[in-house]
Design a protein around this motif. Sequence first.
Motif, PDB file in Angstrom:
ATOM      1  N   PHE A 241       0.823  -1.213   0.000  1.00  0.00           N
ATOM      2  CA  PHE A 241       0.000   0.000   0.000  1.00  0.00           C
ATOM      3  C   PHE A 241       0.857   1.264   0.000  1.00  0.00           C
ATOM      4  CE2 PHE A 241      -3.156  -3.115   1.398  1.00  0.00           C
ATOM      5  CZ  PHE A 241      -4.200  -2.783   0.534  1.00  0.00           C
TER       6      PHE A 241
ATOM      7  N   THR B  87       3.624   1.548  -1.671  1.00  0.00           N
ATOM      8  CA  THR B  87       4.006   1.707  -3.076  1.00  0.00           C
ATOM      9  C   THR B  87       2.860   2.291  -3.885  1.00  0.00           C
ATOM     10  OG1 THR B  87       5.519  -0.173  -2.879  1.00  0.00           O
ATOM     11  CG2 THR B  87       4.889   0.492  -5.102  1.00  0.00           C
ATOM     12  N   LEU B  88       1.647   1.891  -3.573  1.00  0.00           N
ATOM     13  CA  LEU B  88       0.472   2.461  -4.247  1.00  0.00           C
ATOM     14  C   LEU B  88       0.401   3.970  -4.035  1.00  0.00           C
ATOM     15  CD1 LEU B  88      -2.158   2.085  -5.818  1.00  0.00           C
ATOM     16  CD2 LEU B  88      -3.286   1.493  -3.671  1.00  0.00           C
ATOM     17  N   ASN B  89       0.797   4.428  -2.840  1.00  0.00           N
ATOM     18  CA  ASN B  89       0.791   5.864  -2.555  1.00  0.00           C
ATOM     19  C   ASN B  89       1.684   6.665  -3.506  1.00  0.00           C
ATOM     20  OD1 ASN B  89      -0.962   5.991  -0.346  1.00  0.00           O
ATOM     21  ND2 ASN B  89       0.641   5.444   1.106  1.00  0.00           N
TER      22      ASN B  89
END
Length: 343
Positions: free
Chosen positions: A177, A179-181
Amino acid sequence: MPQTVASRLIPESLRPGPRLLPGLALALALGLAGLWLADLPWLARWQLSALTCAIVLGLLVGNVLGARLPASLGPGLHLSQRQLLRAGVVLYGLRLSFQDIAAIGVAGLLVDLVVVVSTLLLGTWAGRRWFGLDRHTAMLTAAGSAICGAAAVLAVERVIRAEPSKVAIAVATVVLFGTLNIFLYPALYPHIGLDPAAFGLYAGATVHEVAQVVAVGSAVSPETADAAVIVKLTRVLLLVPVLLALGWHEARANGGERAMVIPWFALGFLAVVAFNSLVELPPSWKSALLTLDTLLLATAMAALGVETRVAKLRALGPRPLLLAGVLFLWLSVGGYLLVRAAT
């Protein structure tokens, strides 16, 4: 023959000697490989930290070779996961000073405090009530989301003494999550009505890993990156009271049968922050020490990966991922509302 002071204070399993070398050499080699991979241009743009690369390498070695790994690796891997991790947490204090904390102001401190406390409480409660997770998995996932990703998971594990598989799954969820940011936050920036400094506060208070905060802030402006990193590192400082509180909580949860765990390495981290606030090291020295710090943490992550089997991760199912998703939404939405209220 009488025991020396060192033999009384240092457990036999952790005394320097040939029995530590095989596992320590393996973990160190994987940690160095993690640093090398993280610096490769095609991976650097994804802001995958050396810690992430190291645990992936450790998982590959541990699961591909499996039972073929010699038992002689155990003592050195054990040392890497514990003593080297603690040394890495202590040196992490060189990234922060009390002057940095003062620079973010009262509003920034309050936002950090509310984010950390609320995320820890929500993660622990929701993990057990909504998803039926065991206490350790819920606490580790909550700590990684609330404070500083993988480093926080490892530090908390030293206090609550969780199984390696639970640590690995918590690390995996916060890395995913976080990395998603890196992609989500810069895309949101033009649409959420925050100026560069306020957006830096938002990113620093809600994005998981330090490297990911740097990526998000740099995608907007240098001003945003500077503000985000200072806010993030101030959030990291809250690891100290969290570890002390967990040590006290664990002693109570065991009905007083287990003595309170005092995480001395967290107090060492605080001492290094104080040193960094008072003494200005030559840039070359500081750079070398920070590289050493990253290597120590990457070595600990690699050792953790080697001792974690995919079968145990699979047994936990999708519930830790769902919990991390809930905390991701709370950080993204709740954190934004907090920053709007504070600024």
